[in-house]
Structures are given as structure tokens and as C-alpha cells.
Write a protein that holds these residues in place. Structure first.
Motif, short mmCIF file in Angstrom:
data_model
loop_
_atom_site.label_atom_id
_atom_site.label_comp_id
_atom_site.label_asym_id
_atom_site.label_seq_id
_atom_site.Cartn_x
_atom_site.Cartn_y
_atom_site.Cartn_z
N THR A 160 125.66 3.83 31.10
CA THR A 160 126.76 3.20 30.36
C THR A 160 126.42 3.19 28.87
N CYS A 161 127.41 3.59 28.06
CA CYS A 161 127.27 3.52 26.60
C CYS A 161 128.52 2.85 26.06
N THR A 162 128.38 1.64 25.52
CA THR A 162 129.53 0.91 24.99
C THR A 162 129.55 0.87 23.46
N GLU A 163 128.40 1.11 22.84
CA GLU A 163 128.33 1.06 21.37
C GLU A 163 127.18 1.93 20.87
N VAL A 164 127.48 2.77 19.89
CA VAL A 164 126.44 3.56 19.23
C VAL A 164 125.98 2.76 18.01
N ILE A 165 124.71 2.43 17.98
CA ILE A 165 124.16 1.63 16.90
C ILE A 165 123.63 2.52 15.77
N ARG A 166 123.03 3.61 16.15
CA ARG A 166 122.43 4.51 15.16
C ARG A 166 122.47 5.92 15.68
N GLY A 167 122.67 6.86 14.79
CA GLY A 167 122.58 8.28 15.12
C GLY A 167 122.10 9.03 13.89
N HIS B 261 107.47 2.88 20.83
CA HIS B 261 107.17 4.32 20.91
C HIS B 261 106.73 4.80 19.53
N TYR B 262 106.14 5.96 19.51
CA TYR B 262 105.75 6.58 18.24
C TYR B 262 105.72 8.08 18.43
N GLN B 263 105.61 8.79 17.31
CA GLN B 263 105.52 10.25 17.38
C GLN B 263 104.29 10.75 16.65
N HIS B 264 103.78 11.87 17.13
CA HIS B 264 102.74 12.61 16.41
C HIS B 264 103.45 13.57 15.46
N TYR B 265 103.08 13.52 14.20
CA TYR B 265 103.66 14.45 13.24
C TYR B 265 103.11 15.86 13.50
N PRO B 266 103.94 16.89 13.33
CA PRO B 266 103.42 18.26 13.51
C PRO B 266 102.30 18.54 12.51
N LYS B 267 101.27 19.20 12.97
CA LYS B 267 100.20 19.62 12.05
C LYS B 267 100.63 20.86 11.28
N PHE B 268 101.58 21.61 11.83
CA PHE B 268 102.14 22.78 11.16
C PHE B 268 103.56 22.96 11.67
N GLY B 269 104.39 23.63 10.86
CA GLY B 269 105.80 23.78 11.24
C GLY B 269 106.53 22.45 11.14
N ASP B 270 107.65 22.35 11.85
CA ASP B 270 108.42 21.12 11.82
C ASP B 270 108.91 20.74 13.21
N ARG B 271 109.42 19.55 13.32
CA ARG B 271 109.95 19.00 14.57
C ARG B 271 111.29 18.38 14.22
N ILE B 272 112.37 18.83 14.88
CA ILE B 272 113.70 18.35 14.56
C ILE B 272 114.30 17.69 15.81
N VAL B 273 114.69 16.45 15.67
CA VAL B 273 115.28 15.70 16.78
C VAL B 273 116.53 14.97 16.32
N CYS B 274 117.44 14.75 17.26
CA CYS B 274 118.55 13.84 17.05
C CYS B 274 118.20 12.56 17.80
N VAL B 275 118.29 11.43 17.13
CA VAL B 275 117.92 10.15 17.72
C VAL B 275 119.15 9.25 17.77
N PHE B 276 119.45 8.74 18.95
CA PHE B 276 120.53 7.77 19.13
C PHE B 276 119.95 6.45 19.61
N THR B 277 120.45 5.37 19.05
CA THR B 277 120.21 4.04 19.57
C THR B 277 121.57 3.51 19.99
N PHE B 278 121.67 3.02 21.23
CA PHE B 278 122.99 2.61 21.73
C PHE B 278 122.86 1.49 22.75
N LYS B 279 123.97 0.83 22.99
CA LYS B 279 124.04 -0.23 24.00
C LYS B 279 124.89 0.25 25.16
#
Length: 199
Positions: free
Chosen positions: A90-97, A181-199
Motif C-alpha cells: 500500500t502506498c498512500t503518500e509519497v514523502i520524498r523522491g 541503513h547506509y551505503q558504501h560510496y563507489p571507490k571508482f565510477g558512480d552509483r545512481i539510484v532513485c530513492v522513494f520514501t512513502f507511507k
């Protein structure tokens, strides 16, 4: 622990848009420093970010009517809804994207954090195949201390708090509850993600 990993939820249209965002003319990113200087002390944690949606408090403060901040917002929102429908969430509200691009910023990883103070779910969609496959997302248990300040910078909680370690793979979606949670930064290249926070 609520945790869903899905590698096959995106439509062909979604994938075409993701490919477009990888091109130089596709999407604009903005340079950001960490907004948690208390935890980072003198360390410099930076990333590039493309905000898809205004947070509710930003929308109210700015007096804007729409919460969309990007021409890409609706199609990425559809990716969220597709993931939720397919996995009966269930997703009733998107808080962040937002779309975050991280790289070697001189730090190994960010501090353990949660993205919103109230109960929520998180969806991470991996938009590229990072060259550095060790650029993991790590989900910790609810008892994990957040952003500990130590004399040498950041101290991380012991591995006993670790619940899941996610290897970044293009088109993968991972959903979990409001756990540190946390992420490891890439040592080389890049990392691209879409992040959603929702209720």
C-alpha cells in the motif's frame, strides 16, 4: 523484517526513461553536501542529486501547489506504483523522491540513518550497474545507533546489527521499512539510484 527485492518490475517505457537519464542531455543533477554536519564533523560527504518531489514541509514552506519538481517525476512515480502493485504494498503518500548519484568523495560510507521521522517504507531503484560492485546498501536493525560521532570521524555499529547487504544491479528494486541503513560510496565510477520514501 519487511524486505522485498524485485528485479523484474519495470516496464519497457520505464527502462527507456532510465536509459535517457544516463545520457548527458537527459537529467540535471545538483551538487549537495551532507545535511548532517553534526555527525560528519569535518568530513566531506557529497553527492549529486535530482529532486523529483518536494517534501511536504518544502512544499508548504515554498507555497507551491504541486509536489512535482521535475519533468521526470510522474514516470518515476509510476515506477513506485508499479513496484507497489506488483508486490501488494500500500502506498498512500509519497514523502520524498530523488535520484542520487554518488561517487568516490573521499569517504568509505555514509552514517547509518533513517530517511523520515515517522513510520514509512523505502524503495530504492538501481538505475545503473556500478563498476564498483562493493557499493552496497546495508540495512541495519532498529537498535542500530544513528550517526555516531567519534574522535576519528564516524564510528560504525558492529556487524551484528546488519540485516541485509544489497548488491547494486541495474533495474533492481528493493523495498524495506524505516530501518537504519547506509551505503558504501563507489571507490571508482558512480552509483545512481532513485530513492522513494512513502507511507
Amino acid at each position: 523484517m519487511f524486505f522485498i527485492e524485485d528485479n523484474d518490475f519495470l516496464t519497457d517505457e520505464h527502462k527507456e526513461v532510465i536509459e535517457l537519464t544516463q545520457r548527458s542531455e537527459g537529467i540535471s543533477y545538483f551538487y549537495q553536501r551532507s545535511f548532517e554536519p553534526l555527525f560528519y564533523k569535518d568530513l566531506t560527504h557529497t553527492l549529486l542529486c535530482h529532486i523529483l518531489f518536494y517534501r511536504p514541509e518544502q512544499k508548504d514552506a515554498m507555497g507551491v501547489r504541486s509536489y512535482y519538481n521535475s519533468d521526470y517525476a510522474k514516470v518515476f512515480e509510476d515506477m513506485l506504483f508499479t513496484f507497489c502493485n506488483r508486490n501488494q504494498i500500500t502506498c498512500t503518500e509519497v514523502i520524498r523522491g530523488a535520484i542520487n548519484l554518488t561517487y568516490n568523495n573521499g569517504q568509505e560510507k555514509c552514517f547509518p540513518h533513517v530517511d523520515y521521522h515517522e513510520y514509512h517504507k523505502q524503495l530504492i531503484i538501481y538505475l545503473n550497474d556500478p563498476q564498483d560492485k562493493e557499493a552496497h546498501t546495508v540495512i541495519m536493525d532498529k537498535d542500530t545507533p544513528l550517526g555516531i560521532n567519534g574522535s576519528d570521524g564516524i564510528l560504525f555499529p558492529p556487524e551484528k546489527h546488519e540485516l541485509a547487504r544489497i548488491v547494486p544491479e541495474k533495474y533492481k528494486g528493493v523495498c524495506f521499512e524505516n530501518l537504519p541503513h547506509y551505503q558504501h560510496y563507489p571507490k571508482f565510477g558512480d552509483r545512481i539510484v532513485c530513492v522513494f520514501t512513502f507511507k
